[in-house]
Design an enzyme around this catalytic site. Sequence first.
Site, PDB file in Angstrom:
ATOM      1  N   HIS B 320       0.516  -1.157   0.638  1.00 12.54           N
ATOM      2  CA  HIS B 320       0.304  -0.160   0.211  1.00 12.54           C
ATOM      3  C   HIS B 320       0.837   1.309   0.111  1.00 12.54           C
ATOM      4  O   HIS B 320       0.488   2.308  -0.505  1.00 12.54           O
ATOM      5  CB  HIS B 320      -0.702  -0.175   0.991  1.00 12.54           C
ATOM      6  CG  HIS B 320      -2.049  -1.091   1.144  1.00 12.54           C
ATOM      7  ND1 HIS B 320      -1.715  -2.420   1.729  1.00 12.54           N
ATOM      8  CD2 HIS B 320      -2.934  -0.919   0.532  1.00 12.54           C
ATOM      9  CE1 HIS B 320      -2.945  -2.930   0.860  1.00 12.54           C
ATOM     10  NE2 HIS B 320      -4.167  -2.026   0.586  1.00 12.54           N
ATOM     11  N   GLY B 321       2.025   1.348   0.008  1.00 10.32           N
ATOM     12  CA  GLY B 321       2.822   2.760  -0.015  1.00 10.32           C
ATOM     13  C   GLY B 321       4.147   1.879   0.877  1.00 10.32           C
ATOM     14  O   GLY B 321       4.549   0.829   1.560  1.00 10.32           O
TER      15      GLY B 321
END
Lengths: 378, 468
Positions: B320-321
């Site tokens: 997600h990041g």
Amino acid sequence: MSNAKKISAIIFFLIITVIPLLILILPKKEFSENENRVLTAFPSFTWDNIQSGKFMKDFEGFFSDHFMMRDEWIATKTKTELLAGKKEVNGVFILNDRLIQKVEDYDRTLVAKNVSAINGFAKRVKIPCTMMLVPTACEIQKDQLDPNVPVLNQKMLIESVYSRMAGQLSTVDAYTPLYSSKDEYIYYKTDHHWTSLGAYLGYSAASRSLGYQTIPLNSFDIQHASHDFYGTLYSKVIYDKTGPDTIDYYSYPKGTTVNKVVVNTGSSEKYYDSMYFREYLSKKDKYSSFLGSNQPFVTVHSNAKSGKKLLVIKDSYAHSLVPFLTQHYSEVTMADLRYINVNLNEKLNLDDYDQVLFVYNVETFAEDQNIVKLNFTE
Amino acid sequence: MVFSSVTFLYVFLPLVLLAYYAAPKQLKNLLVLASGVIFYAWGEPVYVCLMLFTTLVDYTAGRLIARFDKNPRARLASMVIAVAINLALLCVFKYSSFVISNLNQIFGLALTDPGLPLPIGISFYTFQSMSYTLDMYMRNITVQKNFINYAAYVTLFPQIVAGPIVRYKEVAAELEHRTVTLTKVGEGVGIFLRGLGKKVLLANNIGMLWTTVKNSPLDELSVLTAWLGILAFTFQIYFDFSGYSDMAVGMGKMMGFNFPQNFNYPYLSKSISEFWRRWHITLGSWFRSYVYIPMGGNRVGTLKLLRNLLVVWFLTGLWHGASWNFILWGLYFGVIIIAERFFLGKYLQKIPAALQVIYSFVLVVFGWVLFEFDDLTNVGQYFGAMFGSNGGVLLDGQSLYLLSSYLLLLIICAIGATNYPKKLVEKISGKFPVWVRYASPVFEVGLLFICTAFLVNSTYNPFLYFRF
């Protein structure tokens, strides 16, 4: 089941093809009177523009700017948001009978820079300087807003700025007279400016600092120049339940007359014989009938006996104020720093002026990045 | 380009769909490819080459794996090289800054960060393309020899930037042969417009509440403001993400594809394990198929099971990041899922269903705090505000103003996140079938008009997945 689905499919395709076709066919404007800005032009299709993504960005801007019936779409959005319980749309509070521009917290560093630029200027020019910070409707008519709404305390900002200017400039308390007249028609309902009546209160408040005798309100003749003014706030939300505003011209028959108005656009000079540019009354931007739109320099020459000259460094709030000031000065020059990129001394001789007046509304003052240009005069 | 823009809705989509319907069958996949490339290049005019390179790598790997069918070492080598290239690109473009800054911090180095901008959707299309190579290797699918067909699969514009992550086998048959009927297009239109409404009307508007709260001084928030803010984000991310997935599924249907469902009312889950079976379903199943199960899944001893779960949730977070808070966010769910599996689950089942839903929802909401703040100090401050331990008050002027401005929208979002509206429509439909059937096109046209009004004058229309 399937018939209804077919209907969905057909209607959807009709809508998403007819709307762009209409946009393509219908004539396109280059300038939006409503929003008072130049619309995005169709971007040029070059490799550089594509690679940098500029083409795509400008194309989206172009398409959105030229979207048909823009106003109707915006009005629909505003209505939907009000229905959902929102009290502000696009930074504008929507009340029953009027719109108010929301003024939120401000950048302390920028305000400090602006204060020191003005202080430094006042110190250098050795001409008496006066500061007038005008609170906006969001402060004066706060009691019409939701009591919990977080808006800037403009009164505190004015006090803080004035205390930092003490000794350098004389300051004008516009807040008190405006606040005591808060239920009068001192701000437009659909625009972010003050009305002529509001500007009169500012004129009267500045009398002591500038040293003139205020002409009583009842000595003026009031002419309703337009009953059909929908201003900048209206343009942001396209909400017309407030009804239009009235533009009033105040004239003092026993007073001075204006001989000549010179508008310097930076590249050319235009001459007018009145401070009221009536051609704007037939346009959308009717507030600009007060000495035109913002330009680098506008000078008003009158036959006032004082022979005094006043330099007004300002935002657009000054435009409805200057007509009152011309009663006491044979020359008033408005300088708008947002449109001047050089040392003021290059364009006019500061020593010619007897006084300097700064006129800004609190919101512009707290956001304007151009006041620091005063440092050029060093 | 994003779906929620007038340019997409009134220029790109009609042009592409009309060309697509008009094109003869043999050219349809080429059109899918071309439209995908234009769509992607609109937002990433340079990185589009990177995406095409990834496509070429996995296409070639597929061909090689098929070619060396009888040679296990060559098959393995083809797979490993392709996956290594996929992951290397992902690491360079997405994780290099993160890795370098951590190395610098831990070892006191002074490596320079190349500061590469993150290509939009890189995690989505890399995972999608990589799944083909992995499935080829695991013999789950047969090879795609036609490059255009394969590239069409990777560059399908409806799902390229924000999912769902479609696996090759799910559309393999449709890539060769698919039928488009007016009824199916109509169904697609309905799903698309509902997705657009979720994004433009619900997510964007409730998102303004979160933006307001997030930009306030965090250590001065009142308890109510903090809760309103994080609830707003809870709804924003759900309606935004599931709205995007719905739009993708809807446009897929308009073009004859059936994409997998990506969300299934996740906020009604009765446990965190169930939440992850209902939230971003295609990502969860990707990690299950290609990481968890190959590592032995749950058919291993307790220690290995713990390892497998932690690895999967570490990676889920990291996906997600490139930031520690996302990793913590993933591990947070990993730990809860482990707890549920080993002991919490038994107790959960004994409490009333409503409490199970509340338990899961509250834990997910806490998770979003971790998800939204890069800086762990801010996470601490925000939790402090939610529980009043920052010395803040229960409610103040700001919270009352926000509550009165957004209460109705919050209620609509809360109802919209459940399946009750759907059930209600089904119930009414049972009594007045014709009435409901024809109300649906009217509703959809209304949605399109209101969404257009919001898009024409959009002041706030964020793309939330720019870090994925």
